[in-house]
Structure formats: structure tokens, C-alpha cells
Enzyme design. Structure first.
Site, PDB file in Angstrom:
ATOM      1  N   SER B 141       0.841  -1.198   0.000  1.00  0.00           N
ATOM      2  CA  SER B 141       0.000   0.000   0.000  1.00  0.00           C
ATOM      3  C   SER B 141       0.882   1.257   0.000  1.00  0.00           C
ATOM      4  CB  SER B 141      -0.937  -0.068   1.205  1.00  0.00           C
ATOM      5  OG  SER B 141      -1.941   0.896   1.111  1.00  0.00           O
ATOM      6  N   HIS B 183      -4.139  -0.896  -4.132  1.00  0.00           N
ATOM      7  CA  HIS B 183      -5.581  -1.205  -3.937  1.00  0.00           C
ATOM      8  C   HIS B 183      -6.295  -0.917  -5.266  1.00  0.00           C
ATOM      9  CE1 HIS B 183      -5.179  -1.421   0.485  1.00  0.00           C
ATOM     10  NE2 HIS B 183      -4.435  -0.338   0.399  1.00  0.00           N
ATOM     11  N   GLU B 210      -4.910  -5.584  -4.725  1.00  0.00           N
ATOM     12  CA  GLU B 210      -4.684  -6.120  -3.383  1.00  0.00           C
ATOM     13  C   GLU B 210      -4.207  -7.571  -3.453  1.00  0.00           C
ATOM     14  OE1 GLU B 210      -8.246  -5.422  -1.112  1.00  0.00           O
ATOM     15  OE2 GLU B 210      -7.875  -3.262  -1.016  1.00  0.00           O
TER      16      GLU B 210
END
Lengths: 330, 330
Positions: B141, B183, B210
Site C-alpha cells: 500500500s 488497492h 490487493e
């Protein structure tokens, strides 16, 4: 069929009429850009619109909405043509409703219901014949999907293309070698349209956002798509795709490398035949253009002075200062 | 710096170490494919991992999770290196924590917090130096975004690229001329990455799903990206883009025509230097290969018989029937 006499000075149509594929949820209360475009192409105050609500699970209210809308926007007449079975789609009375319209509008709902009732019937052929003689054919959501030769039947959302996430069925084929998807950005249908193009690279994938219309017309033998409305039309061109679609198992994510992507907002145009953007003249900033014009005049004077050979540094400095001051008042 | 002696037969690293950009939400309980890949590259049972949780707003628990995970997967040692200010990022004791690690793992959180504390400090330089001497640098992330030269600072989701929907900031620059988003499919970030590529066509846009990792290694002077995990890595190549990004107003949808799109599932590889798919040998179906081998042997015998000129229709028929029966048993 002989050309129908018209009571107006509208140019009589020649060749197929425009198509409008709308991505659903078109603005009905505000600017109504997309619906106005449809109505304008269909003849404006002379328009006679047939609304086909066959895809919808709703009752007469869906027709009432579009009837009120098109009349409020100025249409001369609106009729409902709602076959609800293949038998009804063969009924000459229903089919005849399309005889003298200037526009056909197919509502949203379930495109597989629409295609299952309409395709291959006299009613389906009448829609094609109307398009061929110049009638405008538009549709929103399900009514957009069915216009292409290959139609998304159903499928799931998501950005990632996965094997078996969606199904093709046969559309009306008003436009060939494309597959049209709708509610495109809003329901995140990148993945399913990419899956279809990876499996069928000969099809151009066209994803239409909500409150957005793809207006397709034939111009000089090419099919040109122009975008109107609030969102974008997304095009996937799989001509050069490398994919593992023939061997990917079950619901695995798919390889799709080398897809040409075109994101087209309102005002842009795309040549569907050549699969290229129609390049528009660049937008010129008026301030910049004026500045350049002044500089051009200055340079011309300077060149004249140099050619006359009468320039001393002091004279040049004064003259340029004067020219610059004049330039400010142009 | 002299090469550190290792207690194992692992090949001593030469040149920069691998990078792993993980799209967030990597599997921590099941197969843990992505984390296992990171740990394996970092030396497996000999790995000493520094966890950098600076992006996170959580307390010690985020380190505890990764400490437990990496130890359970077999890592020899795990240390936490958590500067929480630019001053702390200059502290030799904190910086020294990266001296003898084999892997650096940056957690999720807020990438602008991470870059604001780390970039341009001794700690930031130590991460770059570790990468340069062969240490594996991974992050999930926020910890993925910061690896690129140009970093998505923040922005909104949605499929449609719109002017001003996202902001760039400077990343660590472990990999240049790319912008990494994460994401990607799950938060529908097509639009914002397309906006960035439309505005900066020299950057390659890389969107990581993800539980998916982009593993980047240098091979023969080229940077090769391999995909591991459950989702896909999406690449936007804007080399040939036509866009109106320089003149689009406010938050208007952007024109972005001619973007090359690559959707890469696990197992695929992409040459970031050449911006092309690394083509793998096609998968051969063993049944089909066997059938072809048998047919090839049959054809050879047939050719021999024809060359010998001893074929009558009856003989040929009998011989082929016999050969075919033999073929069934091969």
C-alpha cells in the site's frame, strides 16, 4: 420503399440514421444534454418517437416518463411499441408502429429480455429497416447494449478481467464488430469488457458512462462516434492484444497485454472504422494569439528598418519602446 | 562497502536488490504467496528484516503483526525501524538499524506521512543504499507507492480520469519514471492513474491489486517486473497518448486516447525498460503433442512406402490400418 414526403424543410435522410448508445441514468431533469441530442437528431419539433420499453420490468410508467420528457422537449408525437413476447413481435399492428417514426428509443432494463423478444422477429427487422432508411435509433442501458452485433448479456463488475465473468449474446447488429457496455465507470465494468476483448480481439469494446451518449453516424464511408454528456466513452482496441484467454482456467484473472485504450470525454470524436481518434484543431488561447500577432507586427517593422539600413542603436531603442507602447493599446 | 560474509550458500547479491510493490491487503493467514515471495528473496531462513511502520497511524501492533508473520514464515530476525519525525530520521541509531538487514519492509498507512519523514534524510538515503547493495526492499500500500520516483499523494477513486482528481508527490525513487498506485482494482483507481499518465506521459502508470505483488529485478540491464499473488498488475503506457490535459478545466473528464494497456496476472512478466510484455513459451497440451508425434511417425512410414513405389491401394489400406492400431498403443 419510396421516400416518405415530409412537411418540413429538414434535409431528407440518406443512408442509415444515427445511432445513440446511452450509458444509462441520463439526466432527465437538468440540462438533459443527451436526451436533447437524441431528439434534435430525430427532428426536434417534427420528431415522432417510438418508445420501446420491452427491456423494462416496470409497467406503463416507464413509457409515461419518456412520453412526458420527449413532449416537454418539443417532440410532435410519442408512441409506445411494447411487444412482450416473440408472438407480439410478429403482430403487424405492433410492427406497423415503427412505419412513420423519425426516432426509436429503447429503454433500460434487461437486454437479454429485449433481445430474446425482438431479435429475429418482424419487429426486430423493422427496427433495422428504420435505421437503414435514416431513422435515429437510440437506447439507454439495455437499449444501448442491444445495438451492437455482440451484446454483453450479463456479468459481474470489477476492474480485473477474469475468465467467465461475463457472457456474450447476439445483439441487433445495427453496428457491427463492437460490443457496447453501459453504466461503465459507475459500475466498474472495465474487467468484463476487457475479458470480452481479450477473448474476441476482433471486437472493439465500447464502454459508455452514465448520462453519456455515443452518437454514431456514417460519414464518407466511415463510422464516426461522437461523445456527448457528462462522462466518458472508453474504447478497448484489442487488435494487438496478447492474451492467455484460450488457456486460462475457471475464473482466473486474464492476461491482456497491448490493448489500445481511448478515454473520450464530451466533444471528442473517434473513427470506429479506422479505430483512431479524430483529431480536432487545437484550442487557441485568444490572449496568446493576440500577443503573437503584436509580436509579428513588431518584427515586420524591425525587418523593414534593418532592410532600410537606417538603424542606429539609439533609434532602434526608441522605436522599439514606442512600438511596444502602441502594442499595449492594440 | 565490502560484501558481507553470509553463513549460507546463497549467491552473494551483486547490483541492486529486488523491489516488491504490494497492492495492500496481502494475505496473512492463508497461502501468503506475496509475503512468502518477499521473504524468500530476502534469504528465507537467513533473512533479517527491518519493518518500517512510519506510514501507519497504528501503534506497536503493526510491527507485532509483521514480526510474528515473518518469524512464522521462517525469518531469522525482525527489527522495527520507526522514525516518526525528520529529526529521528537523522538519528544514527535509527539509521544504523538498516546496516545489516537482508530485507526492508514498509507497511501501509499514509504515504505522504512516510515520504515527508523519510525522503531526503539519512534514513531515506540508507534505504536507497541498502537497495543499491542488493537488499530486498518491499512495501505494501503506502509502502508500495513510495518506491517510485513519482508518487500518488492522495486522490479520489472512479474509472473516469478527471482533471485534479489526484496529486503527485516525490517518492523514494528506487524505480524511476513510473508511478505506482495500489488497492487498484478494489478501490477502482483506473481514473486517477490515467489522469497522471495523461498529464505525464513519460511516466509508466503501474496499478497493483490487493494481495498482489509486482517484483522488479534488474536483468541484463533491463528492469523486469514479475507478478505474484491473487490479482493483476495494470500498466498504462502513455508514450503515444493524445490528451487535452493541458487545457482541460477544473474537474472535467480528460481525453486520453492511444494509451497502451497491459493487464498482467500472476506468472506474467513485463519489461519496464522496453515497455513490452516478456513473451513466455506457449503452454503445450501433452495430449495434443502426443497425437502429433504419432501422426508424424505415420507420415514418415507412408513417405518411405511411397518412395519405395511398392504401394497398391489394398496394401496401403492394410498398412495404414495396422499403423493406426499400433499408434493407439504408443
Amino acid at each position: 420503399m419510396p421516400a416518405k414526403p415530409t412537411s418540413t424543410d429538414r434535409t431528407p435522410p440518406s443512408g442509415p440514421g444515427p445511432l445513440i448508445a446511452i450509458g444509462g441514468a441520463e439526466d432527465k431533469l437538468g440540462r438533459r444534454t443527451v436526451l436533447k441530442t437524441f431528439l434534435s437528431l430525430a427532428g426536434g419539433r417534427d420528431a415522432k418517437i417510438a418508445v420501446i420499453p420491452t427491456a423494462s420490468s416496470l409497467g406503463p410508467e416507464v413509457v409515461e416518463v419518456y412520453d412526458a420528457l420527449f413532449r416537454k422537449l418539443g417532440a410532435a408525437d410519442v408512441v409506445a411499441a411494447r411487444p412482450d413476447s416473440r408472438e407480439a413481435a410478429e403482430d403487424p399492428e405492433v410492427v406497423g408502429l415503427l412505419d412513420d417514426v423519425t426516432g426509436i428509443f429503447m429503454t433500460g432494463g434487461n437486454q437479454l429480455k429485449l433481445s430474446a423478444i425482438v431479435n429475429g422477429t418482424a419487429f426486430g427487422e423493422a427496427i433495422k429497416a428504420a435505421h437503414a432508411r435514416g431513422v435515429v435509433v437510440g437506447g439507454t442501458s439495455a437499449g444501448a447494449s442491444i445495438q451492437s452485433s455482440h451484446m454483453v448479456a450479463f456479468g459481474t463488475g470489477g476492474s480485473t478481467p477474469k475468465q467467465r465473468m461475463t457472457q456474450l449474446a447476439a445483439g441487433l447488429g445495427l453496428i457491427r464488430d463492437v460490443v457496447i457496455d453501459q453504466h461503465f465507470g459507475q459500475r466498474n465494468r472495465y474487467g468484463r469488457l476487457l475479458m470480452l476483448v481479450a477473448q474476441s480481439p476482433g471486437l472493439l469494446g465500447i464502454g459508455v458512462d452514465e448520462d453519456t451518449g455515443a452518437v454514431i453516424t456514417e460519414e464518407n464511408g466511415a463510422e464516426i462516434m461522437r461523445v456527448v454528456g457528462r462522462g466518458v466513452v472508453t474504447v478497448f482496441d484489442g487488435r494487438n492484444v496478447v492474451s492467455n484467454a484460450h488457456e486460462a482456467r475457471r475464473t482466473a484473472p486474464l492476461l491482456a497485454s497491448g490493448v489500445q485504450l481511448h478515454v473520450l470525454p464530451a466533444g471528442s470524436a473517434f473513427n470506429l472504422t479506422e479505430k483512431t481518434l479524430v483529431r480536432e484543431a487545437p484550442v487557441v488561447d485568444p490572449g496568446e494569439a493576440e500577443e503573437l500577432a503584436v509580436a509579428g507586427r513588431d518584427l515586420k517593422r524591425l525587418a523593414r528598418d534593418i532592410a532600410a539600413g537606417d538603424i542606429s542603436p539609439t533609434v532602434l531603442r526608441r522605436r522599439r519602446a514606442r512600438q511596444s507602447a502602441e502594442g499595449d493599446h492594440v
